[in-house]
Design a protein around this motif. Sequence first.
Motif, PDB file in Angstrom:
ATOM      1  N   GLN A 159      26.342  10.945  37.319  1.00  0.00           N
ATOM      2  CA  GLN A 159      25.471  11.588  38.305  1.00  0.00           C
ATOM      3  C   GLN A 159      25.303  13.064  37.995  1.00  0.00           C
ATOM      4  O   GLN A 159      24.237  13.647  38.222  1.00  0.00           O
ATOM      5  CB  GLN A 159      26.054  11.391  39.704  1.00  0.00           C
ATOM      6  N   GLN A 160      26.346  13.657  37.464  1.00  0.00           N
ATOM      7  CA  GLN A 160      26.263  15.043  37.043  1.00  0.00           C
ATOM      8  C   GLN A 160      25.221  15.205  35.938  1.00  0.00           C
ATOM      9  O   GLN A 160      24.400  16.116  35.953  1.00  0.00           O
ATOM     10  CB  GLN A 160      27.647  15.489  36.530  1.00  0.00           C
ATOM     11  N   LEU A 161      25.256  14.262  34.997  1.00  0.00           N
ATOM     12  CA  LEU A 161      24.289  14.308  33.899  1.00  0.00           C
ATOM     13  C   LEU A 161      22.871  14.070  34.409  1.00  0.00           C
ATOM     14  O   LEU A 161      21.923  14.728  33.967  1.00  0.00           O
ATOM     15  CB  LEU A 161      24.662  13.266  32.837  1.00  0.00           C
ATOM     16  N   ILE A 162      22.723  13.154  35.345  1.00  0.00           N
ATOM     17  CA  ILE A 162      21.414  12.892  35.945  1.00  0.00           C
ATOM     18  C   ILE A 162      20.847  14.178  36.535  1.00  0.00           C
ATOM     19  O   ILE A 162      19.695  14.535  36.294  1.00  0.00           O
ATOM     20  CB  ILE A 162      21.528  11.805  37.038  1.00  0.00           C
ATOM     21  N   THR A 163      21.677  14.886  37.273  1.00  0.00           N
ATOM     22  CA  THR A 163      21.236  16.137  37.879  1.00  0.00           C
ATOM     23  C   THR A 163      20.857  17.147  36.808  1.00  0.00           C
ATOM     24  O   THR A 163      19.822  17.815  36.905  1.00  0.00           O
ATOM     25  CB  THR A 163      22.354  16.715  38.774  1.00  0.00           C
ATOM     26  N   LEU A 165      19.812  16.621  33.766  1.00  0.00           N
ATOM     27  CA  LEU A 165      18.575  16.240  33.090  1.00  0.00           C
ATOM     28  C   LEU A 165      17.364  16.474  33.981  1.00  0.00           C
ATOM     29  O   LEU A 165      16.277  16.788  33.505  1.00  0.00           O
ATOM     30  CB  LEU A 165      18.626  14.760  32.707  1.00  0.00           C
ATOM     31  N   SER A 166      17.590  16.310  35.270  1.00  0.00           N
ATOM     32  CA  SER A 166      16.466  16.318  36.176  1.00  0.00           C
ATOM     33  C   SER A 166      16.117  17.719  36.651  1.00  0.00           C
ATOM     34  O   SER A 166      14.971  18.014  36.975  1.00  0.00           O
ATOM     35  CB  SER A 166      16.817  15.401  37.351  1.00  0.00           C
ATOM     36  N   LYS A 167      17.119  18.599  36.683  1.00  0.00           N
ATOM     37  CA  LYS A 167      16.911  19.885  37.340  1.00  0.00           C
ATOM     38  C   LYS A 167      17.109  21.106  36.441  1.00  0.00           C
ATOM     39  O   LYS A 167      16.700  22.197  36.807  1.00  0.00           O
ATOM     40  CB  LYS A 167      17.908  20.036  38.505  1.00  0.00           C
ATOM     41  N   ASN A 168      17.736  20.941  35.292  1.00  0.00           N
ATOM     42  CA  ASN A 168      18.125  22.133  34.555  1.00  0.00           C
ATOM     43  C   ASN A 168      17.344  22.353  33.267  1.00  0.00           C
ATOM     44  O   ASN A 168      16.900  21.408  32.621  1.00  0.00           O
ATOM     45  CB  ASN A 168      19.634  22.091  34.279  1.00  0.00           C
TER      46      ASN A 168
ATOM     47  N   LYS B  84      23.007  14.700  45.908  1.00  0.00           N
ATOM     48  CA  LYS B  84      23.926  15.819  45.708  1.00  0.00           C
ATOM     49  C   LYS B  84      23.154  17.112  45.935  1.00  0.00           C
ATOM     50  O   LYS B  84      21.958  17.176  45.650  1.00  0.00           O
ATOM     51  CB  LYS B  84      24.446  15.844  44.269  1.00  0.00           C
ATOM     52  N   ARG B  90      19.381  23.302  45.678  1.00  0.00           N
ATOM     53  CA  ARG B  90      18.411  22.219  45.542  1.00  0.00           C
ATOM     54  C   ARG B  90      19.105  20.874  45.663  1.00  0.00           C
ATOM     55  O   ARG B  90      20.322  20.773  45.592  1.00  0.00           O
ATOM     56  CB  ARG B  90      17.697  22.335  44.188  1.00  0.00           C
ATOM     57  N   GLN B  92      19.446  16.766  44.560  1.00  0.00           N
ATOM     58  CA  GLN B  92      19.175  15.738  43.559  1.00  0.00           C
ATOM     59  C   GLN B  92      19.471  14.377  44.158  1.00  0.00           C
ATOM     60  O   GLN B  92      20.625  14.081  44.481  1.00  0.00           O
ATOM     61  CB  GLN B  92      20.032  15.945  42.305  1.00  0.00           C
ATOM     62  N   THR B  94      20.359  10.729  43.946  1.00  0.00           N
ATOM     63  CA  THR B  94      21.015   9.958  42.886  1.00  0.00           C
ATOM     64  C   THR B  94      20.826   8.460  43.054  1.00  0.00           C
ATOM     65  O   THR B  94      21.144   7.693  42.154  1.00  0.00           O
ATOM     66  CB  THR B  94      22.523  10.268  42.839  1.00  0.00           C
ATOM     67  N   ASP B 158      23.220   3.957  36.541  1.00  0.00           N
ATOM     68  CA  ASP B 158      23.121   5.395  36.325  1.00  0.00           C
ATOM     69  C   ASP B 158      22.703   5.684  34.886  1.00  0.00           C
ATOM     70  O   ASP B 158      21.911   6.588  34.623  1.00  0.00           O
ATOM     71  CB  ASP B 158      24.466   6.074  36.627  1.00  0.00           C
ATOM     72  N   LEU B 161      19.096   5.257  34.522  1.00  0.00           N
ATOM     73  CA  LEU B 161      18.366   6.410  35.056  1.00  0.00           C
ATOM     74  C   LEU B 161      18.433   7.591  34.097  1.00  0.00           C
ATOM     75  O   LEU B 161      17.441   8.301  33.896  1.00  0.00           O
ATOM     76  CB  LEU B 161      18.925   6.789  36.435  1.00  0.00           C
ATOM     77  N   ILE B 162      19.590   7.801  33.499  1.00  0.00           N
ATOM     78  CA  ILE B 162      19.748   8.869  32.515  1.00  0.00           C
ATOM     79  C   ILE B 162      18.722   8.694  31.394  1.00  0.00           C
ATOM     80  O   ILE B 162      18.026   9.634  31.007  1.00  0.00           O
ATOM     81  CB  ILE B 162      21.177   8.875  31.932  1.00  0.00           C
ATOM     82  N   LEU B 165      15.179   9.480  32.644  1.00  0.00           N
ATOM     83  CA  LEU B 165      14.928  10.904  32.819  1.00  0.00           C
ATOM     84  C   LEU B 165      14.795  11.617  31.487  1.00  0.00           C
ATOM     85  O   LEU B 165      14.067  12.591  31.350  1.00  0.00           O
ATOM     86  CB  LEU B 165      16.079  11.544  33.603  1.00  0.00           C
ATOM     87  N   GLY B 209      13.067  13.219  38.872  1.00  0.00           N
ATOM     88  CA  GLY B 209      12.948  14.484  38.160  1.00  0.00           C
ATOM     89  C   GLY B 209      11.515  14.960  38.012  1.00  0.00           C
ATOM     90  O   GLY B 209      11.139  15.519  36.982  1.00  0.00           O
TER      91      GLY B 209
END
Lengths: 251, 251
Positions: A159-163, A165-168, B84, B90, B92, B94, B158, B161-162, B165, B209
């Motif tokens: 989930q950290q990686l998802i965030t 990829l999606s936001k950073n 999260k 912001r 995210q 999940t 997950d 999804l990775i 994205l 994303g």
Amino acid sequence: MTIHLSQSESQAQKPCNHDYQANCGNCRLNSICLPLALESDDVQQLDDIIQRSKPLQKNQHLYREGDEFQSVFAVRSGTLKAYKTTDDGREQVTGFYFPGEILGMDGISNNTHASSAKALETAAICEIPFTSLEKLSALMPNLQRHFFQLMSHEITEDQQLITLLSKNSADERVAALMLSISTRNARRKLSPTQFRLPMSRVDIGNYLGLTVETVSRVFSRMQKLELLRVDNKEIEILDPQGLRKMANLGN
Amino acid sequence: MTIHLSQSESQAQKPCNHDYQANCGNCRLNSICLPLALESDDVQQLDDIIQRSKPLQKNQHLYREGDEFQSVFAVRSGTLKAYKTTDDGREQVTGFYFPGEILGMDGISNNTHASSAKALETAAICEIPFTSLEKLSALMPNLQRHFFQLMSHEITEDQQLITLLSKNSADERVAALMLSISTRNARRKLSPTQFRLPMSRVDIGNYLGLTVETVSRVFSRMQKLELLRVDNKEIEILDPQGLRKMANLGN
DNA sequence: CTGCGGCCTTGATTCACATCAAGGTGATCC
DNA sequence: GGATCACCTTGATGTGAATCAAGGCCGCAG
């Protein structure tokens, strides 16, 4: 091979049979791999089901997407990458696994490995047959909880990686990866500021959803800002605080 | 409220006490929630530890990031989103959770929920206290395996999804989400081609994303291509095959 | 009815990263 | 030694989605 590998880790590169006889009780990684307080004869029981096979050479597969799921694996030395192949043949790196870390848990779901795992450098692996692990877990509440936690941890990491990829931005992603590797090195009592990247720029880009060129440019930028020194795969973090600021995350 | 909700699901919206007394044995979702063949008295035991509380209203939280982890939850009716909050405030998203699906497993890792969960519409929830679940799992190998599988499934989702994205265009992402919702509807014996989206465009964008504007444009494009008909939150898939082609995935 | 706020859509412009292209470095092999 | 190959870097150009901006739709309160 490199100055950063501790003695016990580098043994994998000049394998000897004695090494395979190492047990969980005396493994220097057990604080990472088994952070629970297992009673010593519990450790012995766990030890009995674990198989230590001969080292994996660079680029060898530990398992492939679609293989029947039998075991989960603990890395004893070296590094692996896990990746999926998309239908149009491209590759998505889903994780890097360092000593003390567990991989293969994505195969439990339907008895088939959902990703492939290959060694980025010579690697020694502990194989933990899953049916034995299940039986033992039913008898050892600590162990059962530990595996629930390990899997849950994998979920939160993803989930950290998802965030990410999606936001950073590209800068933030690369900075976050460098910090993650730094932290994981520290856990293993290695230098958090100086290390050798086991993976190529292509793998980094692939993991972070970026192209090689972008990764390369980010490294150049970081160097210009004197956040770190890059010499091919050798990394030296010069300004951890600045790097954290660039990563723009709470870690 | 909507023609798509089956009778038992829509009960959540006019709650009555009898409804809370429903048990796992007669729950129409148990083929999703408990796809294993539990012996009937096993189901009874599981049933005994499950708590059915009063429905969650729209926008109410089931748990928040940072809350102490106590239980995992099964959705009986309605939809929830997990999200999260990043350090710069912001959000995210999940995951979205439909009836029959389990959420909260990311909290096991360090006894703290790693994400928040809130209801997108009125929702009925089964609460499964984790310590009871652990004890019962040690006694019921099938149940233990089932939970390992559930967590593993969350990991593979997950990772999916990775990949989405990291590798797929806006069109592909939205198409993939529509297909995922369609499939999950089919599992619940609802129409795979006609449904009401429980989440806003903002949530969709956030999950995938993308910005709201991009999501909206993708829907317009899909409509122009006659892949689907969009009327605000009502979706009708006109050309499933074409949609799959647009998603560019193997499903 | 009217006004307001939340949500969605559409168009014009901008920008971060991808793509295309070329060259550099270092290891390995003959 | 030179050739080859894998990997990395840097620059020029292109593009998909973000951002900025405006307006539409609809439910709800007054």
